[in-house]
Design a protein around this motif. Structure first.
Motif, mmCIF file in Angstrom:
data_model
loop_
_atom_site.group_PDB
_atom_site.id
_atom_site.type_symbol
_atom_site.label_atom_id
_atom_site.label_comp_id
_atom_site.label_asym_id
_atom_site.label_seq_id
_atom_site.Cartn_x
_atom_site.Cartn_y
_atom_site.Cartn_z
ATOM 1 N N SER A 198 54.111 37.661 63.280
ATOM 2 C CA SER A 198 53.172 38.064 64.310
ATOM 3 C C SER A 198 53.965 38.367 65.574
ATOM 4 C CB SER A 198 52.134 36.965 64.543
ATOM 5 O OG SER A 198 51.112 37.418 65.404
ATOM 6 N N SER A 199 53.250 38.606 66.682
ATOM 7 C CA SER A 199 53.917 38.997 67.918
ATOM 8 C C SER A 199 53.042 38.612 69.098
ATOM 9 C CB SER A 199 54.188 40.505 67.917
ATOM 10 O OG SER A 199 52.973 41.226 68.043
ATOM 11 N N LEU A 224 58.505 35.486 70.295
ATOM 12 C CA LEU A 224 59.553 34.525 69.996
ATOM 13 C C LEU A 224 60.893 35.242 69.866
ATOM 14 C CD1 LEU A 224 57.694 32.349 67.326
ATOM 15 C CD2 LEU A 224 58.218 31.707 69.684
ATOM 16 N N PRO A 225 62.007 34.538 70.007
ATOM 17 C CA PRO A 225 63.327 35.196 69.924
ATOM 18 C C PRO A 225 63.501 35.976 68.629
ATOM 19 C CG PRO A 225 63.556 32.970 70.758
ATOM 20 C CD PRO A 225 62.119 33.105 70.332
ATOM 21 N N TYR A 263 48.614 28.662 67.164
ATOM 22 C CA TYR A 263 47.850 28.966 65.955
ATOM 23 C C TYR A 263 48.772 28.952 64.746
ATOM 24 C CZ TYR A 263 45.857 31.913 62.311
ATOM 25 O OH TYR A 263 45.452 32.406 61.104
ATOM 26 N N SER A 264 48.362 28.290 63.677
ATOM 27 C CA SER A 264 49.113 28.232 62.424
ATOM 28 C C SER A 264 50.525 27.706 62.682
ATOM 29 C CB SER A 264 49.111 29.611 61.765
ATOM 30 O OG SER A 264 49.626 29.560 60.461
ATOM 31 N N SER A 265 51.557 28.428 62.240
ATOM 32 C CA SER A 265 52.926 27.956 62.467
ATOM 33 C C SER A 265 53.327 28.035 63.931
ATOM 34 C CB SER A 265 53.910 28.764 61.618
ATOM 35 O OG SER A 265 53.866 30.140 61.962
ATOM 36 N N GLY A 266 52.574 28.798 64.756
ATOM 37 C CA GLY A 266 52.840 28.818 66.187
ATOM 38 C C GLY A 266 52.575 27.477 66.844
ATOM 39 N N GLU A 375 54.813 45.390 65.198
ATOM 40 C CA GLU A 375 55.475 44.910 66.408
ATOM 41 C C GLU A 375 56.388 43.735 66.100
ATOM 42 O OE1 GLU A 375 56.605 45.189 70.267
ATOM 43 O OE2 GLU A 375 55.282 46.534 69.140
ATOM 44 N N SER A 376 55.974 42.893 65.165
ATOM 45 C CA SER A 376 56.756 41.706 64.826
ATOM 46 C C SER A 376 58.106 42.068 64.233
ATOM 47 C CB SER A 376 55.967 40.825 63.854
ATOM 48 O OG SER A 376 56.719 39.706 63.456
#
Length: 515
Positions: A198-199, A224-225, A263-266, A375-376
């Motif tokens: 995701s992004s 994220l990086p 959200y989720s793994s975030g 985008e990710s």
């Protein structure tokens, strides 16, 4: 005629043992030896003919002979192996026969009704292998020649850069997106970390700007990086993730406490923020949060409940990420880094049911998700995805129990027993003391059971169990869900701050420091 009783000479005996070569031996004594040592003209002619035949044999003929010889050897080897199996493995007293004989008889008995469809003059033992062979061949031909009328799989597109950027202290660029009210009018600030694949575009997927304006919320999402337009981190950890979030908040002029959303793994990055920068966090909103499935604090039932509904492919991915992360490169490059879009359940190895299934089939969701994926993976680098997977399953430097609010008192040995009042005054509360709200769908096949572990180790967390919701359905493109989340976090909508900072009633919930 030759006499029956006459004995043969030694030359005649020798000639009778071999075929006629055209050599004739005459005379005896020295002449005989001379004849044997010097072949006649007829022998030379025969040998010369043989030589011409050998020389005329081509390389192709030699290879045919070689292949034929090896084929005969392979056939004989197969016959030998067959005999060994029949004589050792498939005997009446072997272990395999004893275990398989009973179930085989049961299956054969149930399938014996199919023999009624065969002609009376056909032996089932010979007929069914032929029928199955023909069926498999026809199925193979159909699978090769079948023509699909489905819409072609769309290709991943690279979009022009569109993110805002900040320069981090270590020289990296970090991209982010702002939504909602401006910094000088924001009543609440909410920073969201995105999930895997995701992004920054998917902080709160599909949230309406009018809703953020109604609550006076400034929503900041970031890449994220290595994701989106953010630079890769040379040695990413959960601590560095929390520091990146802190630097972002300072760079975008969030002077007071702010809320984090995961959200989720975030949620992994939200947990890290609660652990490493608790003084800057006003509260946390976690939707379908994931934790380390190898967390040593998980009970056996909680761990089994987390893994039991996962697809085998997903279990394999987690195992590889923990033990052999380099092998994930092969899977990632064949799926979301292949340059083509694919179904979300295949790309992420998810099992979907109920509202999740209906949501992912919505054209609006497909369009949003495809843009988010594009985008990710815009950098085409597999490294950040490997890092994200490894971070989730590796041993975290902290445990969720560290976030639990508890009283910590210093130990002073024997003096502690004689000075209760002073020691009581020195006790302090540790852990994350601000509100933690968790929304979890009960139809979530990805991390539905994780909530049992989180609720046990964080009894102060407020858990909202959603009976008919899945992993995606409560956050993606759900206006009612978005309003419920903001109302739970910020209370009644009061709009943005107009003009100077106005006095707020002390009894308004929740206790948030205003920007």
């Amino acid at each position: 005629m030759e006499e029956v009783g006459r004995s043969k000479s030694w030359t005649e005996e020798l000639a009778s043992l071999v075929e006629d070569t055209g050599i004739r031996y005459t005379g005896g004594g020295d002449h005989t030896v001379s004849s044997l040592s010097t072949p006649s003209f007829e022998l030379k002619t025969v040998l010369e003919g043989e030589g011409e035949r050998v020389e005329s044999e081509s390389f192709k003929d030699q290879m045919k002979g070689f292949a034929k010889a090896w084929g005969e050897i392979a056939i004989e080897l197969g016959k030998g192996c067959k005999d060994v199996v029949l004589q050792s493995v498939l005997t009446d007293d072997s272990y395999i026969v004893k275990k398989v004989r009973g179930p085989s008889r049961v299956v054969a008995g149930k399938l014996s009704v199919l023999n009624d469809f065969l002609p009376e003059d056909r032996d089932p033992v010979h007929a069914w292998p032929v029928i199955l062979s023909v069926f498999l061949i026809a199925l193979s031909v159909l699978s090769v020649n079948i023509k699909y009328d489905n819409t072609p799989v769309p290709l991943v597109r690279v979009h022009p850069p569109s993110a805002r950027r900040i320069l981090l202290p270590d020289g990296r660029n970090m991209s982010y997106l702002e939504q909602g009210v401006s910094a000088d009018r924001a009543r609440y600030s909410l920073v969201a970390a995105h999930s895997f694949l995701s992004s920054r575009l998917a902080g709160i997927p599909g949230i309406k700007l009018s809703l953020l304006e109604e609550f006076g919320v400034r929503l900041v999402t970031y890449d994220l990086p290595g994701f989106g337009e953010s630079d890769v981190h040379p040695n990413r950890t959960l601590h560095s993730s929390a520091m990146d979030l802190l630097h972002l908040a300072e760079a975008v002029k969030i002077d007071n406490k702010f809320w984090v959303l995961g959200y989720s793994s975030g949620a992994m990055h939200a947990w890290a923020a609660l652990r490493y920068i608790p003084g800057k966090i006003a509260g946390a909103a976690l939707v379908a949060p994931m934790v380390n499935p190898y967390d040593p604090g998980m009970m056996k039932e909680e761990r089994l409940g987390t893994w039991e509904k996962w697809m085998r492919r997903r279990k394999l991915m987690y195992y590889l990420a923990r033990q052999f992360p380099r092998f994930l490169r092969f899977f990632y490059r064949r799926t979301f880094l292949s340059g083509k879009h694919g179904p979300i359940e295949k790309w992420l190895s998810f099992s979907l049911a109920g509202q999740d299934k209906a949501l992912t089939e919505d054209p609006v969701f497909k369009e949003f998700w495809q843009r988010d994926v594009e985008e990710s993976i815009r950098q085409g680098n597999v490294k950040p995805f490997l890092e994200e997977a490894v971070l989730q399953v590796s041993n975290w430097p902290f445990s969720l129990t560290d976030l639990q609010v508890q009283r910590k008192c210093p130990q002073k040995g024997l003096f502690h027993w004689f000075n209760f009042m002073s020691s009581e005054a020195e006790c302090e509360l540790v852990g994350f003391q601000e509100p933690i709200h968790i929304w979890q769908g009960m139809e979530d096949l990805v991390c539905g059971k994780v909530i049992d572990y989180v609720a046990r180790v964080l009894p102060s967390a407020i858990v909202h169990r959603l009976p008919d919701q899945g992993h995606f359905s409560y956050l993606y493109l759900c206006d009612e869900c978005h309003r419920t989340i903001l109302s739970t976090l910020f209370g009644e909508p009061r709009g943005p701050i107009e003009g100077s900072l106005e006095e707020e009633d002390q009894d308004n919930d929740p206790p948030i420091l205003l920007n």
